[in-house]
Design an enzyme around this catalytic site. Structure first.
Site, short mmCIF file in Angstrom:
data_model
loop_
_atom_site.label_atom_id
_atom_site.label_comp_id
_atom_site.label_asym_id
_atom_site.label_seq_id
_atom_site.Cartn_x
_atom_site.Cartn_y
_atom_site.Cartn_z
CB CYS A 2 -0.87 0.03 1.24
SG CYS A 2 -1.90 -1.42 1.41
NE ARG A 29 4.60 1.99 -0.73
CZ ARG A 29 5.50 1.92 0.24
NH1 ARG A 29 6.65 2.53 0.08
NH2 ARG A 29 5.27 1.25 1.33
CD1 TRP A 76 0.07 -5.52 -3.99
CD2 TRP A 76 0.13 -6.58 -2.02
NE1 TRP A 76 0.62 -6.76 -4.19
CE2 TRP A 76 0.66 -7.42 -3.01
CE3 TRP A 76 0.05 -7.05 -0.71
CZ2 TRP A 76 1.12 -8.70 -2.73
CZ3 TRP A 76 0.52 -8.32 -0.43
CH2 TRP A 76 1.05 -9.13 -1.44
CG ASN A 102 1.43 -0.18 4.20
OD1 ASN A 102 1.21 -1.38 4.03
ND2 ASN A 102 2.63 0.37 4.02
N GLY A 103 -0.57 -2.26 6.11
CA GLY A 103 -0.17 -3.22 7.14
C GLY A 103 -1.33 -4.14 7.48
CD GLU A 480 18.53 -10.77 -9.23
OE1 GLU A 480 18.07 -11.47 -8.31
OE2 GLU A 480 18.05 -9.67 -9.55
CE LYS A 484 14.93 -8.81 -11.17
NZ LYS A 484 15.69 -8.75 -9.95
CD GLU A 487 11.04 -9.85 -10.14
OE1 GLU A 487 10.31 -9.67 -9.15
OE2 GLU A 487 12.22 -9.46 -10.17
CG HIS A 503 22.95 -34.69 -8.70
ND1 HIS A 503 23.47 -35.95 -8.46
CD2 HIS A 503 24.03 -33.87 -8.79
CE1 HIS A 503 24.78 -35.88 -8.38
NE2 HIS A 503 25.16 -34.62 -8.59
CE LYS A 603 12.00 -1.32 -5.95
NZ LYS A 603 12.90 -2.24 -6.67
O1 M6R Z 1 13.61 -3.95 -0.62
P1 M6R Z 1 14.26 -5.30 -0.50
O2 M6R Z 1 15.60 -5.35 -1.11
O3 M6R Z 1 14.25 -5.82 0.91
O4 M6R Z 1 13.30 -6.25 -1.35
C1 M6R Z 1 13.51 -7.64 -1.36
C2 M6R Z 1 12.65 -8.32 -2.40
O5 M6R Z 1 11.29 -8.10 -2.14
C3 M6R Z 1 12.96 -7.84 -3.83
O6 M6R Z 1 14.31 -8.00 -4.14
C4 M6R Z 1 12.10 -8.61 -4.83
O7 M6R Z 1 12.46 -9.96 -4.86
C5 M6R Z 1 12.20 -7.99 -6.23
N1 M6R Z 1 10.91 -8.09 -6.87
C6 M6R Z 1 13.19 -8.67 -7.11
O8 M6R Z 1 13.27 -8.12 -8.37
#
Ligand code: M6R
Length: 608
Positions: A2, A29, A76, A102-103, A480, A484, A487, A503, A603
């Site tokens: 949020c 966000r 959210w 938010n929360g 990584e 990427k 997602e 394996h 985010k």
């Molecule tokens: O703000 P942070 O670095 O703690 O966020 C961690 C993850 O939520 C963040 O890296 C997330 O996996 C991204 N969507 C990756 O691209």
């Protein structure tokens, strides 16, 4: 998660368009519903619905809400589906009090039952709605709005940032926070509250941080901070945000993500500028610790894995990287007052990371952190922190934060390695020199390799899955690349240490299955060649990220992206990840997705 923005403007000013623009800056966000409330002539007007900001605006015209005071929210969903009724703001029975949140309020059911028994009627399935009703209830007992708000918030259990406006005091905004982010902005006789600085950056760079367990009253006279527990006034100095408001705009790039990929050379230069004194402080604490854990989520966790390997290799430090949400299960029992927890978080607001840090802190551990948002909750929980200095990262997919986190962690490992004499001074200097070369190297990839990556993305379109393999320090790079890609393109992707692939994973390989190897010319080279052959023999389509001139792997691959310089192995993830970021970006665009706002993702993930 949020996003919240509230403002108290000059008499006669028009809050709605300002709230609209601020919500735009908070879109990154992640959210699924939008709402705004303003007050004019002692009347609240609310507009809200599920959908994207511009969709809701097209439907209701958010900008014609009247009055100089108001609050906006991007939601959210956690409690209650993203539909009109559950969108924020939520109001009391008489629509005189509006609240955004938010929360998560853990004890909302108990409060809701109590209020329903008193005759309150609820319109939504949210946890938030108990707040306006409880305030309404306390007001009916003759309390002031400030007291009713404070009493209400003190009854809540869980994590929250709450902002309230009311027709009872039309020029006032009340807000409070516990675990969820909320910052205050000081303009010229105008005052703001928001989930993060980005919301009010073009309006003011002067900010005040609200601590946990505090509330604030914003009105035309200024900002007053109080302790929630006993209403004791709190004096807090304002800070100046150094981020340039321009840096939070797209500046001609089609997406924030592409802009941020392109900003990496500069972000790295900035990250490498951090004064040595912070690394020295980190080093002392790490060397003295009985144990070291690295905690983080998502991309930051992958950076943590690189850090963990580098600390082992050149500093002789056993620092185990633990996914933050698993920390209490996997590691908390081992934490003592001599333990160091090194938290890595771009936002500094990721709830899982904060929970791990709080748990460790409760056992007396020292908290060190690498973060990108000054003033964040993580910064405030840390004994010492290093600012990544990467500038605002808006794209949901983390890119420049990853490379600058790695730069910080490598410099940390080098500092400890030098202090402990674990490896030769020559090796450490080579690593440090190579680190300083990485911005130029990344720039050259961005200048010369984009068309090659686009071609690979086109060829991967249609694949039902993609696999990423690496060895050693590049296992995290493969992880990584996979994160990427999945997602952003929603293509199921797999990543493995290349040696482990035989394996089990190899069973998936059939003609044309794309397998991407992160294969620099380091001491894993010979073994990774073996892994490439295993995949090739079974029909995989081989795509390799290699050092220029590596004929052996070039000849085994269907496509290669060549990195023009030889680097010490530990530095390679920083550079070899860039083509993988570009691949994920272009595949997402080819598929018609929005790489800045991947579905279901936020985010900063401010819930557990
Ligand atoms: O703000 P942070 O670095 O703690 O966020 C961690 C993850 O939520 C963040 O890296 C997330 O996996 C991204 N969507 C990756 O691209």
């Amino acid at each position: 998660m949020c996003g919240i923005f509230g403002c108290v403007l000059h008499e006669g000013a028009h809050a709605a368009p300002i709230i609209h623009s601020a919500l735009k800056r908070l879109e990154y966000r992640g959210y699924d519903s939008v709402g705004e409330v303003t007050i004019d002539n002692d009347r609240l007007t609310v507009k809200k619905d599920s959908g994207r900001l511009e969709e809701v605006h097209a439907k209701y015209n958010l900008d014609d809400l009247p009055g100089p005071v108001g609050v906006g929210h991007t939601r959210w969903a956690t409690h209650g589906r993203p539909v009109y009724e559950n969108s924020h703001p939520l109001v009391d029975c008489k629509s005189r009090i509006a609240v955004v949140h938010n929360g998560i309020i853990e004890n909302y059911l108990e409060i809701k039952k109590e209020l329903e028994a008193k005759g309150h009627t609820f319109q939504s399935r949210t946890d938030t709605e108990v707040v306006p009703h409880l305030v309404e209830d306390y007001l009916s007992h003759g309390m002031s709005l400030e007291e009713a708000f404070r009493k209400t918030v003190n009854r809540l259990e869980g994590a929250y940032a709450i902002v309230l406006t009311s027709a009872e005091q039309p020029k006032t905004i009340l807000c409070a926070r516990q675990e969820s982010p909320l910052v205050l902005g000081l303009g010229d006789g105008e005052y703001y509250c928001a989930s993060d600085f980005a919301a009010f950056l073009p309006l003011t760079r002067k900010a005040v941080l609200l601590d946990e367990g505090e509330m604030a009253v914003l009105d035309p006279k200024g900002v007053k901070i109080l302790k929630l527990k006993n209403a004791a006034p709190v004096k807090r100095e304002a800070i100046t945000i150094t981020w340039d408001p321009e840096s939070a705009k797209k500046q001609g790039f089609r997406h924030f993500m592409l802009k941020e990929i392109h900003e990496q050379a500069q972000a790295l230069r900035d990250a490498l500028r951090t004064e040595q004194v912070y690394y020295d402080q980190f080093s002392r604490k790490i060397i003295e610790a009985d144990k070291v854990f690295i905690v983080a989520c998502g991309t930051s966790y992958h950076a943590g894995l690189v850090g963990s390997i580098a600390l082992a290799k050149i500093a002789g430090i056993n620092a185990r990287a633990v996914i933050a949400s698993e920390f209490s299960e996997e590691a908390l029992d081992l934490v003592t007052s001599k333990t160091v927890v090194l938290a890595i978080s771009q936002s500094g607001e990721t709830m899982d990371t904060l929970n791990a840090v709080r748990d460790a802190k409760a056992k007396g551990a020292t908290i060190l952190s690498v973060l990108n948002v000054l003033g964040s909750t993580l910064m405030r929980l840390s004994t010492v922190y290093i600012d990544q200095n990467a500038g605002p990262e808006i794209g949901v997919a983390s890119t420049k934060a990853f490379t600058s986190q790695i730069a910080v962690l490598l410099r940390l490992a080098a500092t400890i390695g030098r202090k402990k004499g674990e490896v030769s001074a020559k090796e450490i200097s080579e690593l440090e020199n190579a680190l300083h070369k990485t911005p130029a190297l990344i720039q050259s990839i961005l200048n010369t390799k984009v068309e090659d990556v686009k071609k690979i993305a086109e060829e991967c379109d249609g694949a039902s899955s993609v696999c990423f393999l690496g060895r050693g320090i590049n296992v995290p790079t493969a992880l990584e690349g996979r994160l990427k890609l999945l997602e952003l393109s929603y293509v199921p992707a797999i990543a493995y240490p290349a040696g482990e692939s035989k394996h089990g994973f190899i069973a998936l390989i059939e003609e044309g299955f794309p397998v991407i190897f992160v294969a620099p010319n380091d001491d894993t080279h010979k073994r990774i060649v073996g892994n490439i052959m295993e995949m090739k023999d079974r029909g995989a389509r081989i795509i390799s990220i290699i050092e220029e001139g590596d004929e052996e792997i070039r000849n085994l691959s269907d496509r290669v992206i060549e990195i023009s310089e030889s680097l010490p192995s530990l530095v390679t993830p920083l550079v070899y990840v860039v083509p993988l970021q570009l691949l994920a970006y272009y595949l997402s665009v080819i598929k018609g997705h929005d790489p800045d706002y991947p579905r279901n993702l936020a985010k900063s993930v401010t819930v557990e």
